[in-house]
Design a protein around this motif. Structure first.
Motif, short mmCIF file in Angstrom:
data_model
loop_
_atom_site.label_atom_id
_atom_site.label_comp_id
_atom_site.label_asym_id
_atom_site.label_seq_id
_atom_site.Cartn_x
_atom_site.Cartn_y
_atom_site.Cartn_z
N TRP A 228 40.00 32.38 35.46
CA TRP A 228 39.35 33.22 36.02
C TRP A 228 38.06 33.85 35.50
CZ3 TRP A 228 40.47 35.46 40.83
CH2 TRP A 228 41.76 35.00 41.42
N PRO A 229 36.85 33.00 35.69
CA PRO A 229 35.71 33.34 34.92
C PRO A 229 35.48 34.90 35.25
CG PRO A 229 35.12 31.79 36.75
CD PRO A 229 36.59 31.95 36.75
N ASN A 230 34.70 35.54 34.54
CA ASN A 230 34.32 36.99 34.34
C ASN A 230 32.80 36.81 34.33
OD1 ASN A 230 34.17 39.60 34.97
ND2 ASN A 230 36.28 39.79 33.50
N TRP A 231 32.41 38.16 34.48
CA TRP A 231 31.07 38.58 34.18
C TRP A 231 30.85 38.50 32.66
CZ3 TRP A 231 27.29 38.19 37.71
CH2 TRP A 231 27.93 38.48 38.85
N ASN A 232 29.78 38.19 31.93
CA ASN A 232 29.80 38.34 30.28
C ASN A 232 29.89 39.83 29.94
OD1 ASN A 232 29.44 35.65 29.97
ND2 ASN A 232 27.40 35.65 30.05
N GLU A 233 30.29 40.05 28.58
CA GLU A 233 30.60 41.36 28.06
C GLU A 233 29.26 42.11 28.25
OE1 GLU A 233 32.88 43.10 27.27
OE2 GLU A 233 34.67 41.81 27.03
N GLY A 234 29.04 43.41 28.74
CA GLY A 234 27.93 44.02 28.65
C GLY A 234 27.28 44.01 30.14
N ASP A 235 27.71 43.08 30.89
CA ASP A 235 26.98 42.87 32.32
C ASP A 235 27.39 44.19 33.15
OD1 ASP A 235 25.23 40.95 33.68
OD2 ASP A 235 26.85 41.53 35.28
N GLU A 236 26.41 44.29 34.10
CA GLU A 236 26.85 45.65 34.85
C GLU A 236 27.88 45.47 35.96
OE1 GLU A 236 23.04 43.53 36.73
OE2 GLU A 236 23.93 43.70 34.78
N PHE A 237 28.18 44.12 36.23
CA PHE A 237 29.21 44.09 37.04
C PHE A 237 30.53 43.56 36.38
CE2 PHE A 237 25.55 41.92 39.05
CZ PHE A 237 24.97 43.18 40.10
N ARG A 238 30.79 43.68 35.08
CA ARG A 238 31.88 43.27 34.60
C ARG A 238 33.13 44.50 34.91
NH1 ARG A 238 33.77 39.59 30.11
NH2 ARG A 238 35.87 40.38 29.58
N ALA A 239 32.56 45.71 34.70
CA ALA A 239 33.65 46.71 35.02
C ALA A 239 34.18 46.54 36.52
CB ALA A 239 33.07 48.12 34.52
N VAL A 240 33.42 46.18 37.57
CA VAL A 240 33.94 46.30 38.77
C VAL A 240 34.80 45.12 38.91
CG1 VAL A 240 32.90 45.85 41.25
CG2 VAL A 240 31.57 47.11 39.61
N ARG A 241 34.46 43.95 38.34
CA ARG A 241 35.49 42.93 38.34
C ARG A 241 36.76 43.18 37.69
NH1 ARG A 241 36.39 38.64 41.70
NH2 ARG A 241 37.04 36.75 40.46
N ASP A 242 36.74 43.76 36.61
CA ASP A 242 38.00 44.14 35.92
C ASP A 242 38.58 45.10 36.77
OD1 ASP A 242 37.00 42.53 33.60
OD2 ASP A 242 36.34 44.27 32.52
N LYS A 243 38.29 46.02 37.35
CA LYS A 243 38.94 47.00 38.21
C LYS A 243 39.62 46.27 39.40
CE LYS A 243 36.54 51.03 37.20
NZ LYS A 243 35.76 52.43 37.70
N SER A 244 38.93 45.45 40.10
CA SER A 244 39.30 44.42 41.09
C SER A 244 40.37 43.51 40.70
CB SER A 244 38.00 43.70 41.70
OG SER A 244 38.63 42.72 42.62
N ARG A 245 40.42 42.96 39.52
CA ARG A 245 41.40 42.05 39.06
C ARG A 245 42.74 42.98 38.90
NH1 ARG A 245 42.99 38.13 40.27
NH2 ARG A 245 43.48 37.10 38.33
N ALA A 246 42.45 44.07 38.41
CA ALA A 246 43.62 44.86 37.97
C ALA A 246 44.32 45.41 39.16
CB ALA A 246 43.08 45.91 36.95
N GLY A 247 43.56 45.40 40.35
CA GLY A 247 44.32 45.92 41.69
C GLY A 247 43.73 47.53 41.53
#
Length: 559
Positions: free
Chosen positions: A539-558
């Protein structure tokens, strides 16, 4: 496009400055090995030619051309071996508002003594409304120059500080204050455009400030396109997403003025345009009342229409509930400003019949290779030219949950200038998908490079952005700027010629003499990246520090 939070917008200012961020660390050796089947150049030609025909009338959303386009894409998706992607249907309704300005007056500017100037609609200024109202009328509205029209608290920057623009007409500059910087250093990312520099932001901020109207000064360099593009894009029918308030939260009128017009207006105000524009690039700039009034009027034909996204899917064999996404927009401008020969159909052959054709050709390729482990969604979206409306609607109302969407690739306007040694990555350094693209490019003997013109803001101008805002990693690249035949100079000449003579104009027509070799090279890269994603369990993610990383992490965590 949807207004983003201040935190997200401020982070966007750092996007291009972080283009050289450390790699995500995905091991190339761990990526699935992909063999590319024979991808059909004939399919690319046939679909592009068909969608570019005069009978499609430029593929405007809500038109007879849309009906033909959607029916044709469904036919081709079905023949390619896809299944209907939306619960048994091939389409997803996208509710739009269609607004067509008519009986547009001149832009009339007057000073306190009553001396007046008048500017012609189309050739000197363009105007429209985002409000669902039968008539728009701006009467003797006080004019204020607000520099770049930016409010960025996190940067200590506020072009509206100390001035009340409620009910007034604001005049603003396009792009960011530091766009002329040679590199990526500066409060707004230097040469690279941030969202603060986009015309959409200028209109949004003026509306938040209560302005009656907005006039953006068109300057070819910071705008990144000529007046011909403004004229063809902002006249005629405009499409908006339906809103609960009927657009009442928007300004009454949004438009552009030629820079030469702005010079005359500023001179009448006793101001020097160049001096004021230079001052507006400095922190602490104060808005300048022009002591002039603006008046204009126009009527609006309004219709509610449901345009359509076309959705096809190839179901995965092992992880069918995980999805890889291919996107391209099928729409173009429809009938637009006529060329000297009277042709008023913007056919959109390159932009983006080529991308739509690629969806079909890639679907055929996946069928030849056999269904992959994950499901693959082929999404042809509507109303990209009107502000990414189709992709925005899908991203906010996904058929397949974004939390289960692994990532994807977006395709918009293939280059017909021939094969390139490199490839231009829009948003390079943002996500771990860079590693997939790098591995694919290496197999094709090409080098991924950062976009050479980040000041043009391409990151915000295509459908990948709708998904990125909601956390889905998307890769978007274009044919390179270092051609096998002719190098960088030939690539620049071809790009300049397209932008000047065909981009968003009737001249973007199918040409039987086109060289498709570069297109097919790019298509192989799109195939490899999508297939690698579809055959992986990563599951590729945004790189650390990218503005969209937190949104993706929350989405994947449900969450």
């Amino acid at each position: 496009m949807r207004l983003m939070s201040l935190a997200l917008v401020s982070a966007l200012a750092l996007t291009s400055a972080c283009q050289n961020a450390n790699s995500s660390g995905v091991k190339t050796s761990a990526l699935p090995q992909v063999q590319v089947p024979a991808l059909s150049e004939q399919t690319m030609k046939d679909v592009t030619r068909e969608l570019s025909l005069e009978s499609y009338e430029g593929r405007a959303p809500g038109s007879a051309g849309e009906v033909k386009t959607v029916a044709y894409l469904i036919l081709k998706f079905k023949a390619a071996g896809l299944e209907p992607g939306n619960n048994g249907s091939w389409t997803q309704d996208v509710p739009l508002i269609e607004i067509t300005a008519k009986n547009v007056s001149a832009l009339n500017i007057a000073d306190r003594s009553g001396k007046a100037m008048s500017f012609v609609y189309g050739s000197e200024y363009v105007i429209g409304s985002y409000r669902e109202t039968p008539k728009t009328e701006i009467k003797q509205s006080d004019m204020v120059f607000v520099g770049h029209g930016i409010v960025a608290p996190e940067k200590g920057w506020n072009d509206y500080a100390g001035v009340d623009v409620k009910g007034k007409t604001v005049v603003v500059m396009v792009n960011d204050p530091d766009f002329e910087n040679a590199g990526l250093e500066g409060p707004f990312g230097g040469k690279a455009m941030t969202y603060y520099g986009r015309w959409t932001y200028k209109y949004e901020e003026a509306a938040r400030q209560g302005a009656a109207a907005v006039l953006i000064i068109h300057d070819p360099a910071p705008a990144a396109y000529g007046w011909n593009v403004v004229n063809s894009s902002w006249t005629g029918t405009q499409f908006l997403a339906q809103s609960k308030d009927g657009g009442k939260s928007q300004t009454q009128a949004n438009g552009w003025i030629q820079k030469a017009v702005a010079k005359e207006i500023f001179a009448a105000a006793g101001q020097d345009l160049e001096q004021q524009m230079a001052a507006a690039k400095q922190k602490g700039f104060k808005a300048v009342p022009l002591n002039l009034t603006a008046s204009l009027s126009f009527e609006n034909d309004i219709a509610r229409k449901a345009s359509k996204n076309v959705v096809g899917v190839m179901k995965g064999t092992k992880r069918a509930e995980e999805y890889v996404l291919y996107t391209a927009h099928w729409d173009h401008l429809g009938r637009c400003t006529a060329a000297p020969d009277g042709d008023d159909i913007c056919n959109g052959a390159v932009d983006n019949a080529t991308g739509s054709a690629a969806l079909v050709a890639l679907a055929e390729g996946f069928a030849k290779a056999g269904a992959p482990d994950r499901s693959v969604v082929f999404l042809a979206v509507t109303a990209e030219e009107s502000g990414l409306l189709g992709s925005k609607f899908y991203a906010e109302n996904p058929v397949f949950p974004l939390s289960q969407t692994v990532g994807g690739v977006n395709m918009d306007a293939f280059s017909m200038s021939g094969p390139a040694k490199n490839l231009t990555v829009i948003g390079k350094g943002k996500s771990q998908l860079d590693d997939y693209l790098a591995a694919a490019a290496q197999l094709e003997g090409r080098t991924p490079e950062m976009e050479p013109t980040p000041e043009k803001g391409f990151y915000y101008r295509s459908d990948h952005f709708s998904f990125a805002k909601l956390g889905v990693p998307m890769v978007y690249f274009e044919g390179g700027d270092d051609l096998v035949n002719g190098g960088k100079s030939a690539a620049k000449e071809a790009a300049d010629d397209y932008e000047k003579n065909r981009y968003h104009a009737p001249g973007d027509e199918f040409d039987e003499k086109w060289d498709w070799s570069g297109v097919m090279s790019d298509l192989k890269l799109y195939y490899r990246v999508g297939r690698m994603l579809a055959m992986s369990d990563a599951w590729p993610n945004w790189n650390e520090g990218d503005e969209f990383r937190a949104v993706r992490d929350k989405s994947r965590a449900g969450k």
